[in-house]
Each structure stands twice: as structure tokens, then as C-alpha cells.
Scaffold this motif. Structure first.
Motif, mmCIF file in Angstrom:
data_model
loop_
_atom_site.group_PDB
_atom_site.id
_atom_site.type_symbol
_atom_site.label_atom_id
_atom_site.label_comp_id
_atom_site.label_asym_id
_atom_site.label_seq_id
_atom_site.Cartn_x
_atom_site.Cartn_y
_atom_site.Cartn_z
ATOM 1 N N HIS A 252 0.824 -1.207 0.000
ATOM 2 C CA HIS A 252 0.000 0.000 0.000
ATOM 3 C C HIS A 252 0.861 1.262 0.000
ATOM 4 C CE1 HIS A 252 -3.739 2.154 0.419
ATOM 5 N NE2 HIS A 252 -3.155 2.917 1.317
ATOM 6 N N ASN B 297 -6.521 3.585 -6.299
ATOM 7 C CA ASN B 297 -6.056 2.285 -5.825
ATOM 8 C C ASN B 297 -6.985 1.196 -6.347
ATOM 9 O OD1 ASN B 297 -5.300 -0.004 -4.423
ATOM 10 N ND2 ASN B 297 -5.773 0.802 -2.394
ATOM 11 N N THR C 208 -4.492 -3.028 -3.288
ATOM 12 C CA THR C 208 -3.199 -3.293 -2.662
ATOM 13 C C THR C 208 -3.406 -4.421 -1.658
ATOM 14 O OG1 THR C 208 -3.486 -1.735 -0.814
ATOM 15 C CG2 THR C 208 -2.509 -0.856 -2.850
#
Length: 308
Positions: A109, A125, A128
């Protein structure tokens, strides 16, 4: 819209409850009238960088950019210089000169945090090891469609305290839901993310509670959710995890403890006979393919918010 100030989507913590409501409503609008948004990203270029394999994330983002009038640029980590040791900070500085946003599906992350800090474009994102916010936006959209509201609904997640559990805690807390996470000892969620979720839930009238008994956690649930027992990168632990999670399969007996109107969700891919019984995931309470479709609509709403 308050979400006009949204710069990145890394964890869902970037959102207020109002922001989340607006995103979900926009996703519903996009789904019901996609042609109205067909030119929203005209002239926009969105890079899609995959360091982890993907089916739904790649297809939904690539199709979503096209349907919004933009240009998607698929990139594999193995094809870029980062695969040969170029610092990710150099890569994002270059990308910021070429494209208007970056969606990345990666491992640590910290990578997406660095990209957001150093780059000058929105970072999304796509997954992750710690968070999976885009999936949960789709999940919350599915819940909103099904029940007409998320507030007060009981969501029970059964399985590993992984990225899905983390993002469900945060998204559920922002929605005023009662989130229950049932995991075996030693496989529970990150304590820091749990504490953040509890604090968010206190402000929205929701709650976040941890369990080690899936049967107790499922009683009265409106949504029963599970994920694979061994995620990507955990293949060497698969046999041990199957043993440790043996009593955590979502089967008909477990679903019977939930409300009669309860739905079953799974982020996919699924392993029938492991984390979920075939008659559950393929049964009438399962909305997993509606949920998968909603990745497209939720992510289109997110890209409109970040880029339009």
C-alpha cells in the motif's frame, strides 16, 4: 458536490459520509443513463498499471474509460522500467506529464501513497495488499440498489482479515452500517484500520465488531460476504489456511442464520467448496454477478468525480 475536492482514492478514508452518498448516487445515475455521461472524459487519458493479475479490475476500468469518452492506456509492471529497477517516484513524475490519472493494482500500500504524494495526477487504488476501495464502492452500490439504503444494515464478513475486510470496515462505517468481521485467531484485521473504522462508525450511527465464531456473527445479518482464504501472494499458505478456515465456509446452514431477505456477496474469483458452498454462490440469495457489474458503474462515477 463536496466530492469535487476529492484528489485521490486510496483507502475510502478520503471520503466523508456525504461524499460517499454522492458517489453512490452518481453511480446509480451513470448506471441508469450511461449515454448522458458518454463524453464526460473526452480528451482524458487514464493509465491502468497492473503489477498484479486481474479480470474484473482491468475490464471494468478499461471499458469504463472508453464509455466515458476517454482513452485507457493498459500498462504491465513487467513492461515498464519499474520492472527493471526505476524508482516509482521517477515513473510517476513522467506519467504526470503524459496522462490525466493513474489506476494501479499493486502489492504494498505504500506504493500508492508514494504515487499520490509525488505525482500531480489523481491516483486510484485498484487493489493493494491492505485496501480494495473500488471493490467496496461496487459492494455499497449493490447494497443500496437491493435495500434502498445502507444505513443500519448488518454486513457480516466471514474469512481472512485482508484488504477486503479492511475496506468493508471503512466503507460500512462511513455508511452507518453494522459491520461484523469473523476471522480465525491469528487472521484478524489490522488493529489500526479497525480503530479508524470504529471511530468513523461512532459518528454515523454504525458499528464495527470482531468475532471468531462465524455462526454468531451471521445471526440477523442483511449481507453475508466472503473472500478467498488465500489471496494472491499467499499461495504457499493455501494448505494451512484451508485447515485453519475449515469452519468458516459460507454454506446453507450459515446463510440460514441471516435474515430471510439476506443477500450473499463475494468479490470474486471464488473457490466453490472452500470459502463458499456452490449452492450458496449459485443460489437465489447470491448477487455476485450484479456486484461484479457494479464495479463498472461505481468506478465510472469515481473517475467522473476525480477528472470531469
Amino acid at each position: 458536490m463536496t466530492t469535487k475536492t476529492l484528489k485521490h482514492m486510496l483507502t475510502l478514508e478520503e471520503l466523508t459520509p456525504t461524499d460517499l452518498d454522492e458517489l453512490i448516487q452518481l453511480a446509480l445515475d451513470v448506471k441508469h443513463d450511461p449515454s448522458a455521461y458518454g463524453k464526460t472524459l473526452t480528451g482524458k487519458k487514464v493509465a491502468l498499471l497492473f503489477e498484479k493479475a486481474s479480470t474484473r479490475t482491468r475490464m471494468s476500468f478499461e471499458v469504463g474509460v472508453v464509455e466515458l469518452g476517454g482513452y485507457p492506456l493498459f500498462l504491465s509492471g513487467n513492461d515498464l522500467q519499474i520492472g527493471r529497477g526505476e524508482p516509482i517516484t521517477d515513473t510517476i513524475r513522467v506519467m504526470s506529464r503524459y496522462v490525466d490519472a493513474l489506476m494501479i493494482r499493486t502489492y504494498a500500500h505504500g506504493t500508492v501513497e508514494t504515487l499520490a504524494e509525488v505525482g500531480s495526477i489523481p491516483i486510484i487504488n485498484g487493489l493493494t495488499d491492505t485496501h480494495h476501495p473500488c471493490q467496496v464502492l461496487a459492494d455499497l452500490l449493490t447494497i443500496e440498489e437491493t435495500f434502498g439504503s445502507r444505513q443500519g444494515k448488518v454486513l457480516t464478513y466471514i474469512g481472512d482479515g485482508n484488504n477486503m475486510a479492511h475496506s468493508l470496515m471503512l466503507g460500512g462505517a462511513l455508511s452507518g452500517m453494522h459491520v461484523r468481521i469473523a476471522s480465525p485467531d491469528g487472521y484478524t484485521v489490522d488493529e489500526t484500520i479497525y480503530n479508524k473504522s470504529v471511530a468513523l462508525a461512532e459518528a454515523t450511527g454504525g458499528s464495527v465488531t470482531l468475532y471468531t465464531d462465524p455462526a454468531i456473527a451471521t445471526v440477523g445479518a442483511d449481507i453475508v460476504y466472503t473472500d478467498v482464504f488465500a489471496s494472491m501472494g499467499q499461495e504457499s499458505e493455501a494448505e494451512e489456511r484451508l485447515h485453519r478456515f475449515a469452519t468458516f465456509q459460507v454454506d446453507g446452514a450459515l446463510m440460514a442464520k441471516a435474515n430471510e431477505t439476506a443477500i450473499f456477496l463475494h468479490c470474486l474469483p471464488a473457490h466453490r467448496g472452500e470459502e463458499v458452498a456452490a449452492d450458496v454462490i449459485d443460489g437465489p440469495q447470491s448477487l455476485v454477478f450484479d456486484q461484479a457489474e457494479n464495479r463498472l458503474h461505481a468506478q465510472k462515477a469515481l473517475m467522473i468525480t476525480l477528472l470531469a
